[in-house]
Design a protein around this motif. Structure first.
Motif, short mmCIF file in Angstrom:
data_model
loop_
_atom_site.label_atom_id
_atom_site.label_comp_id
_atom_site.label_asym_id
_atom_site.label_seq_id
_atom_site.Cartn_x
_atom_site.Cartn_y
_atom_site.Cartn_z
N CYS A 18 14.69 0.94 -8.49
CA CYS A 18 15.38 0.37 -9.65
C CYS A 18 14.41 -0.42 -10.52
O CYS A 18 13.72 -1.31 -10.03
CB CYS A 18 16.51 -0.54 -9.19
SG CYS A 18 17.77 0.29 -8.20
N SER A 58 18.39 -3.91 -14.28
CA SER A 58 19.69 -4.23 -13.70
C SER A 58 20.66 -3.06 -13.80
O SER A 58 21.53 -2.89 -12.93
CB SER A 58 20.29 -5.46 -14.40
OG SER A 58 20.42 -5.23 -15.78
N GLU A 59 20.52 -2.22 -14.82
CA GLU A 59 21.39 -1.05 -14.95
C GLU A 59 21.12 -0.06 -13.82
O GLU A 59 22.07 0.47 -13.20
CB GLU A 59 21.17 -0.37 -16.30
CG GLU A 59 22.10 0.81 -16.54
CD GLU A 59 21.90 1.44 -17.90
OE1 GLU A 59 22.45 2.54 -18.13
OE2 GLU A 59 21.19 0.86 -18.73
N ASP A 60 19.84 0.17 -13.51
CA ASP A 60 19.48 1.04 -12.38
C ASP A 60 20.05 0.47 -11.08
O ASP A 60 20.54 1.22 -10.22
CB ASP A 60 17.96 1.14 -12.25
CG ASP A 60 17.32 1.92 -13.37
OD1 ASP A 60 18.05 2.63 -14.09
OD2 ASP A 60 16.08 1.82 -13.54
N GLN A 70 22.72 -1.45 -10.59
CA GLN A 70 24.17 -1.26 -10.50
C GLN A 70 24.53 0.18 -10.17
O GLN A 70 25.46 0.45 -9.39
CB GLN A 70 24.84 -1.69 -11.80
CG GLN A 70 24.75 -3.19 -12.09
CD GLN A 70 25.40 -4.03 -11.00
OE1 GLN A 70 26.44 -3.66 -10.44
NE2 GLN A 70 24.78 -5.16 -10.69
N GLN A 71 23.78 1.13 -10.73
CA GLN A 71 24.01 2.54 -10.44
C GLN A 71 23.69 2.87 -8.97
O GLN A 71 24.40 3.65 -8.33
CB GLN A 71 23.18 3.42 -11.36
CG GLN A 71 23.64 3.39 -12.81
CD GLN A 71 22.74 4.20 -13.74
OE1 GLN A 71 21.69 4.70 -13.32
NE2 GLN A 71 23.13 4.31 -15.00
#
Length: 359
Positions: A225, A228-230, A232-233
């Motif tokens: 990651c 932060s988007e990575d 959460q995914q």
């Protein structure tokens, strides 16, 4: 108050004379080492000068008879506590402790036990010495171990892996990735749980490769990651797994931006359990500063690494006595998962006294 000076070879000898002359109500006012005898400064002998006093209002009995054993014992213990207080080193006083007591003090100083803790131990050991006939090495070490175990009893972590997401944080060089692999392996082999890896350590290519190697050996998936988007995914992808282990970047702990980045990247919530990884090889000042920096995020417990790479355990003992966090695991080598052990006060105290030389 009636005050009198005594010169004796040792404190027990002085106390015996003082009690005989002034009675059990006498108190020690001052003590110091002096040199007596000799000729023109040569052939002098070291003695102990003790100044004691007793209240004039207290009528001294002609003959002191010990009719009440418990009361007399308590009086002697109180006298010893008074003695210990008056024997604290000062600019004008040189205190000579009994050899066995001095050995314990020197050993703990060599182990880098801090003065605040050393003072408590010293006072207790002095009391033990004067109330225990024929105190020897083995008996003293056993007493010291029991004392430290009780003093550190708050540091044992009662439960671990109570949450789905296990986060490992800490400064660079403490062995976070290897420790994370050991934790994961223990869950797989001992609990038969489904495990996945997430790493946010994108600052070092070698760190990603290391975790991928462990993932391949353990046959578990891994997600890298970068933001932060990575992250959460990745959490969504591993939603069906029993435990998800999260590796974080190891960076300069003095950089406050590092802690800020952790806050931005990770979800420190009720579903995440966070371990702070510290190395037993670090100096006390660095351990204290690391703890201070990482206390800005919710830490659940500590993992102590590299206990096999040091012979000085005072710094981690000091930290455990002053911080409010329990310790969960220790590591004693690089083997996965064999060199991971559950932390207990007995283990850490055994390490502390491992180099004691018996006589």
């Amino acid at each position: 108050m009636k005050v009198k000076k005594y010169v004796a070879s040792s404190m027990p000898e002085a106390m015996k004379v003082i009690r005989a002359e002034l009675g059990p109500e006498a108190v020690i006012l001052k003590s110091r080492s002096v040199k007596v005898g000799g000729f023109l400064g040569a052939f002098t002998k070291k003695k102990l000068e003790v100044i004691a006093g007793v209240d004039d209002q207290v009528k001294k009995p002609k003959k002191y008879v010990k009719n009440h054993t418990n009361e007399e014992l308590m009086k002697q213990v109180n006298e010893l506590k008074q003695l210990i207080t008056t024997m604290q080193p000062s600019r004008n006083t040189s205190v000579e402790y009994p050899l066995l007591v001095q050995k314990a003090i020197s050993f703990l100083q060599h182990q880098e036990i801090e003065e605040r803790l050393l003072k408590e131990v010293r006072d207790k050991v002095m009391e033990l010495y004067y109330t225990t006939p024929s105190l020897g090495d083995k008996q003293l070490v056993e007493w010291l171990k029991n004392w430290f175990e009780e003093y550190l009893s708050h540091s044992e972590c009662s439960k671990v892996f109570q949450k789905k997401y296990i986060n490992v944080v800490g400064p660079t060089g403490v062995g976070k990735t290897t420790t994370l692999a050991k934790l994961a392996a223990s869950c797989i082999l001992e609990q038969n749980q489904r495990v996945a890896f997430i790493t946010t350590d994108t600052y070092r290519i070698s760190a990603i490769d290391q975790l991928k190697t462990y993932a391949s050996i353990l046959n578990v998936p891994v997600e890298v990651c970068y933001n932060s988007e990575d992250f959460q995914q990745a959490l969504q992808r591993f939603n069906e797994y029993d435990i998800v282990f999260i590796d974080t970047a190891g960076r300069n702990f003095l950089d406050s931006q590092y802690i800020h980045d952790l806050h931005n990247m990770l979800s420190f919530n009720e579903y995440m359990e966070t371990f702070l990884v510290l190395t037993a090889t670090a100096k006390m000042a660095d351990l204290r500063e690391v703890y201070k920096q990482f206390s800005n995020i919710p830490i659940d417990s500590i993992i102590l690494t590299k206990l096999d790479e040091t012979t000085t355990f005072g710094p981690i003992i000091n930290l455990l006595t002053e911080c409010q966090l329990p310790a969960a695991f220790i590591t004693i080598g690089q083997d996965v998962p064999d060199d991971l052990e559950k932390y207990t006060t007995k283990k850490i105290v055994d390490y502390l006294f491992g180099d004691w030389k018996y006589e």
